[in-house]
Structures are given as structure tokens and as C-alpha cells.
Design an enzyme around this catalytic site. Sequence first.
Site, PDB file in Angstrom:
ATOM      1  N   GLY A  42       0.796  -1.234   0.000  1.00 20.67           N
ATOM      2  CA  GLY A  42       0.000   0.000   0.000  1.00 20.67           C
ATOM      3  C   GLY A  42       0.822   1.274   0.000  1.00 20.67           C
ATOM      4  N   GLU A  43       2.140   1.180   0.203  1.00 14.43           N
ATOM      5  CA  GLU A  43       2.952   2.398   0.169  1.00 14.43           C
ATOM      6  C   GLU A  43       2.921   2.992  -1.239  1.00 14.43           C
ATOM      7  OE1 GLU A  43       6.890   1.491   1.556  1.00 14.43           O
ATOM      8  OE2 GLU A  43       6.205   1.073   3.597  1.00 14.43           O
ATOM      9  N   LYS A 196     -29.677  29.127  11.282  1.00 14.02           N
ATOM     10  CA  LYS A 196     -30.028  27.886  12.008  1.00 14.02           C
ATOM     11  C   LYS A 196     -29.861  28.113  13.498  1.00 14.02           C
ATOM     12  CE  LYS A 196     -27.276  25.265   9.513  1.00 14.02           C
ATOM     13  NZ  LYS A 196     -26.468  24.145   9.064  1.00 14.02           N
ATOM     14  N   ALA A 228     -24.778  16.451   1.933  1.00 15.51           N
ATOM     15  CA  ALA A 228     -25.942  17.157   1.378  1.00 15.51           C
ATOM     16  C   ALA A 228     -27.013  17.442   2.424  1.00 15.51           C
ATOM     17  CB  ALA A 228     -26.528  16.418   0.167  1.00 15.51           C
ATOM     18  N   THR A 230     -26.873  19.886   4.811  1.00 22.57           N
ATOM     19  CA  THR A 230     -27.046  21.342   4.904  1.00 22.57           C
ATOM     20  C   THR A 230     -27.897  21.858   3.747  1.00 22.57           C
ATOM     21  OG1 THR A 230     -24.851  21.483   5.892  1.00 22.57           O
ATOM     22  CG2 THR A 230     -25.752  23.527   5.000  1.00 22.57           C
TER      23      THR A 230
HETATM   24  C1  R5P Z   1     -19.775  24.048   6.298  1.00 22.01           C
HETATM   25  O1  R5P Z   1     -19.395  25.042   6.936  1.00 22.01           O
HETATM   26  C2  R5P Z   1     -19.592  23.939   4.823  1.00 22.01           C
HETATM   27  O2  R5P Z   1     -19.570  25.192   4.202  1.00 22.01           O
HETATM   28  C3  R5P Z   1     -20.685  23.096   4.213  1.00 22.01           C
HETATM   29  O3  R5P Z   1     -21.927  23.720   4.443  1.00 22.01           O
HETATM   30  C4  R5P Z   1     -20.707  21.714   4.800  1.00 22.01           C
HETATM   31  O4  R5P Z   1     -19.421  21.138   4.771  1.00 22.01           O
HETATM   32  C5  R5P Z   1     -21.665  20.834   4.017  1.00 22.01           C
HETATM   33  O5  R5P Z   1     -21.705  19.578   4.619  1.00 22.01           O
HETATM   34  P1  R5P Z   1     -22.957  18.633   4.441  1.00 22.01           P
HETATM   35  O6  R5P Z   1     -23.271  18.585   2.969  1.00 22.01           O
HETATM   36  O7  R5P Z   1     -22.501  17.311   5.004  1.00 22.01           O
HETATM   37  O8  R5P Z   1     -24.101  19.218   5.237  1.00 22.01           O
END
Ligand code: R5P
Length: 315
Positions: A42-43, A196, A228, A230
Amino acid sequence: MSDQQRRLQIFSCNSNPDLAKSICEHIGIPLGDAQVGKFSDGEIHIKLNESVRGSDVYVIQSTCDPVNQHLMELLVMVDALRRASARTINVVIPYYGYARQDRKARARDPITAKLVANLIQTAGADRVITMDLHATQIQGFFDIPVDHLLGVPILASYFKDKGLENIVVVSPDHGGVVRARRLAERLEAPIAIIDKRRPEPNVAEVMNIVGDVAGRTAIIIDDIIDTAGTITLAANALLDHGAKEVYTCCTHPVFSGPAIERIRESNIKEMVVTDTIPLPDHKKLDKIKVLSVASLMSEAIIRVHNEQSVSKLFD
Ligand code: R5P
């Protein structure tokens, strides 16, 4: 300085070979001949099949999944180039992984963004060209020049060509407001911010929206879409608050874990991303549009090589 001394060579490790080829096509030079493989344990093993003595060498490598392997490939490549007498070693990191641990958020946290900067510099890099660092101050974690490119001009030009009307550009959190403003200025649109808050411990998070989104076409912009979570929650909040439709965009489509399932099942009309991280076939969906950063990256390389200003590329 003679042309011979200013020879430009580009090599790629394994993270993003298509982008590297495309950058070479834009510049009009062949991709450097190197093998980046592994020993049986794996190196990482690198074999440079052409001389780099006296050359200005650019190495294209995103430190995306598998992050540790891609990072190590980059470090070993820089070591090989240094020992092979390259004149300068310029690492082109379209996606800089480990960037989200950029400060001690809690006691005893590591700061991996700084650790990675130390490793790259210690290996022997002379310059870094990168794009949309999660935190811009990571530039200061290096004591060598860092050219920090932005994805906004590429994303803005795509949305402009779509001719959308009554747009509002949305930041999914407070940290992304500057980025959202940059896109909004280019699209001549107002911005909104998702706020949020958890009113009390163990009480579900509430998504308030600062700004007017009702009846508008919302474009959420983030630097990274990872799981995804956020972006899909932000899209739902905007639709709940009366947005007409929701487009989303980001520079770095990390797309780990449940990301593709979430995007597929979301009400997001289109997700626009770039190729700083390549998408394997099983992560390609009709609603995901990929824009290439090859032209921007190649222009940056040419400008650095010719000792011209790179800031023009931000316009
Ligand atoms: C956080 O501060 C970043 O800007 C993104 O919003 C975050 O990394 C997105 O992560 P995820 O898609 O897992 O919610």
C-alpha cells in the site's frame, strides 16, 4: 532567463486525471509521463519517466476521497520532483481536503488544515494554487505563495446564461455570506441567509430565513456539499417560506455517505457543481450539472509561469 530554464511541465497524481488532461489541452502541452502507483503493502510509489531538471513543474491533485491516499501521493510526488532537481514545484490543489478543521472548535481538537499545509511545505512545494478554501485564512497557514481562485465567476456565468428572473441568492449559514454576496453581485440579485438556531438543548433546530424569498427563484451557494444535509434542509426551508423554486451550487461536490440519495429525493431543481472533485458514474444524476474549472486553472498556471497577475481571474 532563457526558454530552456523556464520549461513548464505538468504532472498529475490519481485524484483528477481528466481535469489534468483538460488543463494540459488548454495550455497546449502534453501531460508529464509519470506512474503513480502502490507497492503491494500500500505504500505510494512514483516513477517519473521524463527529466524535470530545471523545469517549473505543476502537479495537479485534489485531496479528495480517498483523502489520505491522495494527500500522500501529492507529498511523494513533490519529494520525487525535488530530488529530481525541478526548478520550482507548484502544487495545484483544486480541492483542499482537511480544510474544515481550521481552528480549535473544542478543547483538544487538531487543526488539520495547518498540519496539511506543513506537510506540503516540508515535502518541498514552492507554491500552491487552490480554489475556494473552506476558510480563506488557510492561505496564511503556508509560508509560500498561495494563489486562491474562486468558483463564483464560473457559477455566475452559468446562471446568467440561464436567464432566471426574480432571483435571490441564499447562503445556507452565516459563514457563507461573503460568497453569497459575490454571486448576488454578479447576478444583480439580493441575498438571504439561513439562520439555524437550536432554541434549547435537545430541541429541534429551527431554520429562520433572514431576507425575502417568497415568490422568488432561490439559488443556494455553498463551498462544499458533503453529505448534502445542509443544502437539502436549506432548500426545504426556502420552499416552506414560499420560494418558487430552488437551485443550488457549490465548488466542491464531496458527495459522501447519503448525499446522492438526499439530492435525488430533494425538491432541488438543479445542482450545479464543478469538477474540482471528479464524479464517478454512480454519483451522476440528471439534476447535477458539472462545470469545468480547467480553463480557469490553466489560465492561472500560465499567468504564474509568465509572472503575470493572477487577480485578474477573480473578475
Ligand atoms: C460548512 O461550513 C460547509 O460550508 C458546508 O456547508 C458543509 O461542509 C456541508 O456539509 P454537508 O453537505 O454534510 O451538510
